[in-house]
Write a protein that holds these residues in place. Structure first.
Motif, mmCIF file in Angstrom:
data_model
loop_
_atom_site.group_PDB
_atom_site.id
_atom_site.type_symbol
_atom_site.label_atom_id
_atom_site.label_comp_id
_atom_site.label_asym_id
_atom_site.label_seq_id
_atom_site.Cartn_x
_atom_site.Cartn_y
_atom_site.Cartn_z
ATOM 1 N N ASN A 1 0.860 -1.176 0.000
ATOM 2 C CA ASN A 1 0.000 0.000 0.000
ATOM 3 C C ASN A 1 0.902 1.233 0.000
ATOM 4 O O ASN A 1 1.639 1.471 0.951
ATOM 5 N N TRP B 1 -3.179 0.058 -3.699
ATOM 6 C CA TRP B 1 -3.080 -1.219 -3.000
ATOM 7 C C TRP B 1 -2.834 -2.283 -4.070
ATOM 8 O O TRP B 1 -3.568 -2.355 -5.066
ATOM 9 N N PRO C 1 -2.225 -2.412 5.831
ATOM 10 C CA PRO C 1 -3.113 -2.625 4.682
ATOM 11 C C PRO C 1 -3.546 -4.093 4.565
ATOM 12 O O PRO C 1 -2.813 -5.002 4.965
ATOM 13 N N THR D 1 -9.271 -5.422 0.993
ATOM 14 C CA THR D 1 -9.633 -4.259 1.779
ATOM 15 C C THR D 1 -11.118 -3.975 1.624
ATOM 16 O O THR D 1 -11.763 -4.414 0.674
#
Lengths: 645, 303
Positions: free
Chosen positions: A319, A349, B218, B222
């Motif tokens: 990220n 990402w 992260p 997500t």
């Protein structure tokens, strides 16, 4: 354990005080409250702990020390400030230290401890209003240290360290083989960051460069909770029970994030200040997961029963975030300032996950024994997001009692989500390119003259489209606050807040509104007595159509708040005694009906100039009309010794 | 045991520093005082008597050394000679009240940061709201840092009664009352107006993850955070009627408001038809989708 910890803290503080007291303690402005809190809960203790969680035990209710200007004889310290509260029984304790020697260094340290508890009836519970299946009882300890050397010098070295440690047991649920099972969970999350950098001050320019290294280490261990082997489903599949005899899972995640930030500020002229900044953070997360289970389960995608599963996965995700921008602040003339700026934020990402699942002991639906079967999932995800923000603001404060602020900003969002076949359950909505522009006009007006003060602020947002269904196309927010202090013994205030938003896109048709009105009065009929009362009314109404998955029918999701609150407070300060009390009642007749009563009193008695006694009582009564077993009444009584040497 | 060690560290630090301060008292040598002839500000103003313990005095002391009498006061209030000669005529001394007074503060406190500004922030000085609305610059309650008039949460409630009452009104709210955090933990009072002056991490993430590090990511899979929304897409930080400070009474409503494909062009998939939301099991989406904040191993956020 808690009591021991509390006792230790009290002992440590006591020793601190002794050491402080040895050397002319009376010269140090020092204030300590230490004692014991008792707790009495009637009703749902789990609900009480989920909402409030004040525990019984020793408590450093407050500790304050400030030595500003009184350390001239000590060469490494010319100011020291210590503030602490609720150290011990918790649930939320804090301690901060600010120490330094002017021109040499400044050290700031903060410590916070939080007891986090959640066990909510009906939450994440497939069986209805019983004890929640997902609970936790954890502690979080946070430390933040910042050291600045040579403050005010041309170059100022900076050092910092942050630690955030969450640990403790909990329960979670896990879906496997067409049933879900309760798992005992042990979680440890340790997030820490080291920082080093420098500030600089050179004439009209100053700035700061900071490099940080963040490391997050997470370990989660799960096992089948005692008695949970039968799962939540009571039925059978083709005559077969679904159950688990064992489950063990271990997950480890490491995240490394170097973060660089640079900030530059300068005065082009006395009236124009310029700022520029650049920040970049690049997080790499590596995760491994191992899971082994045995039982009697079924997989519809595989069309088989199976008796064991060995699952391994390893994933990596990157990220990268950066933002760059600048701003100008222009002091146009006395009382008039203009600012304008631009920021671009970029985030990406990129992830890859390799999952290997070995199903053992498989049989077909007809009972035929088949070979073990392995499935491999190789998932790749990516998100790319750019956001540009332009803004300009004017603040005019030179018109007598008026102050005015007006601004315009434009936010442009561009989002690309790459869908991966592994994510797709039902086509649509998992990926694509999305853009959204939001124009915002905002303003504020203040007026103050004599006893009268008024402030109004408003923002009006207008967007061209939505990315999420709950995004608005228009949103207006207005707030007004008026106070009047026309008499020495009377202050009146009123606040109104109006929020409206809607999205009339075909298929969304959402609308929401919120109204909150508050009136408050403060009376000081005689100097030592202060009375306070307030009334609030809250109304909210949100509607958006949703599609029921089971039959694709369209329903309205409606959520309302309809509450009224009464508050009253009292403060009385006499020569040796101070009394504070409060009471409030909130009744909500909205989508989730409940009543909440809160009250309390504190009596602070100064026996001598240095020693006093404090008594505290507080009560919270929660009446839950949806899940009556969640209701509780909690009384806390505290007795504290106050010492001010 | 780890708690003990953290507590031990905190207490040890407290002990060392407190002892240091105490030791500092012992050899206290008298500071070189500059005694001035004539009347002193402290003759009439108690604030001047206590000013030696004020953080503003620190810089002056470093630059000029020791006590400096009226000269210290003159730094902000100007030369007080005529004011004294006129037996305290208030028009002959610089007052720090109002907008013009705030301008005096801004003589030193003038530097803006990336997200904050003393000139154009949400509390930018006007006649009605200015530095003295929140800061007691001469002497302050010793319990308050940053020379605040009172503790931040009480102070903010003076004007933001509506926001303050939310924390008392709702059963599920951040623990301001217990002192776990205060308004300024999340809001920068000198911040500019965008997003209600909410703080962010240095990297630009929502400030929430400063404490809630476990949802920071992260994540390979997500969810909302940082992609198309943020924490407030689902949670109400000032308090909620619903568990976990959610925005909706039921989890299904919370999730399906995004996850309904009644329109095209929005992000959020439709759950498969076996999710029969007339049954309790499927009204509680997070029973199965436990990793709702993001997952490293389950595309459907199942673990």
């Amino acid at each position: 354990m808690r009591t021991f910890r509390s006792a230790f803290l009290v002992a440590a503080l006591a020793s601190t005080l002794v050491s402080a007291g040895v050397a002319r303690a009376q010269a140090i402005p020092f204030d300590l409250e230490v004692g014991y809190r008792f707790l009495d809960v009637i009703g749902s203790e789990e609900s009480y702990r989920s909402q409030i969680n004040e525990r019984e035990g020793f408590l450093v209710r407050g500790v304050h020390l400030g030595t500003d200007g009184k350390t001239d004889g000590f060469p490494i310290l010319d100011h020291l400030r210590i503030d602490g509260s609720d150290l011990g029984a918790g649930p939320a304790g804090s301690l901060s230290v600010d120490a330094g020697l002017t021109g040499a260094y400044r050290l700031r340290l903060s410590y916070r401890h939080l007891d986090q508890f959640s066990a909510l009836a009906g939450f994440a519970n497939p069986l209805g209003a019983l004890t929640g299946q997902q609970t936790w009882d954890r502690t979080r300890d946070m430390v933040d240290v910042n050291l600045e050397l040579l403050p005010g010098a041309v170059v100022t070295p900076l050092f910092g360290y942050t630690s955030n440690n969450l640990t403790g047991p909990g329960y979670t649920t896990y879906t496997v083989g067409q049933d879900e099972f309760r798992l005992a969970q042990d979680l440890t999350v340790h997030d820490q960051e080291f920082r080093v950098g420098a500030g600089f001050h050179a004439g009209a320019f100053s700035g700061e460069f900071l490099q940080g290294w963040r490391r997050d280490h997470e370990i989660e261990k799960d096992s089948l909770a005692p008695g949970a082997g039968a799962g939540n489903n009571t039925g059978t599949v083709l005559g077969n029970n679904l159950d688990l005899s064992s489950l063990a899972r271990s997950s480890v995640t490491d995240v490394n994030t170097p973060t660089s930030s640079f900030f530059l500020r300068g005065f082009a002229t006395d009236a124009i200040q310029l700022m520029a900044f650049y920040v970049r953070a690049s997080a790499s997360a590596d995760s491994t997961d191992q899971e082994n289970l045995n039982g009697s389960l079924v997989s519809f995608p595989l069309a088989r029963f199976f008796t064991g599963l060995a699952d391994n996965s390893s994933s990596r995700v990157q990220n990268t975030m950066w933002r760059v921008g600048g701003r100008v602040e222009w002091h146009v003339l006395d009382g008039v300032d203009v600012t304008g700026g631009f920021v671009r934020r970029h985030a990406t990402w990129d992830g890859q996950d390799l999952v290997s699942s070995l199903f053992t002991g498989t049989t077909g639906y007809t009972g035929v024994t088949l070979a073990d079967i392995q499935t491999i999932l190789n998932a790749q995800t990516s998100v790319d997001r750019i956001e540009d923000v332009y803004d300009v603001q004017v603040a005019a404060k030179g018109f007598g009692p008026f102050g005015v602020r007006a601004g315009y900003s434009r936010i442009q969002q561009d989002l690309t989500v790459t869908e991966d076949p592994s994510e797709i359950l039902v086509p649509g909505g998992q990926g694509g390119n999305f853009t959204r522009n939001i124009n915002r006009i905002e303003g504020a007006l203040t007026y103050g003259t004599g006893p009268f003060f008024a402030a109004a602020e408003a923002s009006w947002d207008d967007a061209n489209q939505s990315v999420l269904r709950t995004d608005y196309l228009t949103r207006n927010r207005e707030r007004v606050r008026v106070t009047w202090k026309g008499l020495p013994w009377l202050t009146l205030g009123a606040t109104g807040l109006w929020v409206d938003q809607k999205n009339d896109t075909l298929g969304i048709n959402s609308k929401g509104s919120s109204r909150q009105y508050t009136g408050d009065v403060t009376l000081t009929p005689v100097k030592p007595l202060r009375l306070h009362g307030a009334y609030s009314k809250l109304q909210a109404d949100n509607t958006i159509p949703i599609r029921a998955p089971q039959d694709f029918s369209v329903l309205d999701s409606v959520d309302t708040e309809d509450g009224q609150m009464w508050e009253a407070g009292l403060g009385l300060k006499l020569d040796k005694i101070a009394i504070d009390g409060f009471w409030s009642r909130f009744a909500n007749e909205g989508s989730y009906a409940y009543r909440l009563y809160r009250g309390g009193a504190r009596v602070d008695f100064d026996a001598t100039a240095h020693v006093g006694l404090i008594g505290e009582w507080s009560i919270d009564r929660y009446l839950d009309y949806q899940i009556s077993t969640s209701s509780f009444r909690a009384n806390r009584y505290g007795v504290y010794l106050k010492w001010r040497p | 045991m780890k708690h003990l060690s953290h507590g031990a560290y905190a207490a040890a630090a407290l002990a060392v520093l407190t002892a240091g301060a105490a030791v500092a008292q012992a050899p206290a040598k008298p500071a070189p005082a500059k005694v001035e002839a004539g009347p002193a500000c402290a003759d009439c103003h108690d604030e001047a008597k206590f000013f030696a313990g004020n953080p503003h005095m620190r810089g002056y002391r470093a630059a000029h050394g020791g006590a400096a009498g009226n000269a210290v006061c003159a730094t902000c209030h100007g030369d007080g000679t005529k004011h004294m000669e006129a037996e305290g005529d208030k028009t002959l001394i610089v007052s720090l009240r109002g907008r013009s007074g705030a301008a005096v503060c801004a003589t030193c406190h003038k530097q803006s940061a990336e997200r904050s500004s003393f000139k154009t922030g949400v509390h930018a000085p006007s006649e009605a709201v200015n530095c003295l609305s929140c800061h007691a610059i001469h002497k302050s309650d010793p319990k308050q840092a940053s020379l605040l008039v009172s503790e931040p949460t009480k102070l903010c409630a003076t004007c933001h009664q509506d926001a303050a009452s939310s924390f008392r009104t709702f059963p599920y709210a951040h623990r301001l009352k217990e002192g776990a955090l205060s308004c300024v933990s999340c809001h920068d009072p000198h911040g500019r107006s965008a997003k209600h002056a909410v703080r962010e991490t240095r990297a630009g993430e929502p400030g929430c993850v400063s404490c809630h590090a476990e949802v920071r990511g992260p994540f390979i899979f997500t969810h909302v955070n940082g992609v198309a929304g943020d924490c407030t897409s689902c949670h109400v930080p000032h308090g909620s009627s619903y568990p976990h400070q959610l925005q909706r009474a039921t989890i299904a409503a919370q999730c399906l408001e995004c996850h309904s494909t009644l329109s095209t062009g929005t992000l959020g998939s439709q759950p498969p038809s076996f999710h029969n939301i007339s049954l309790p099991r499927y009204q509680n989406c997070t029973t199965c989708h436990v990793a709702v904040h993001g997952s490293q191993r389950s595309p459907q956020l199942l673990k």
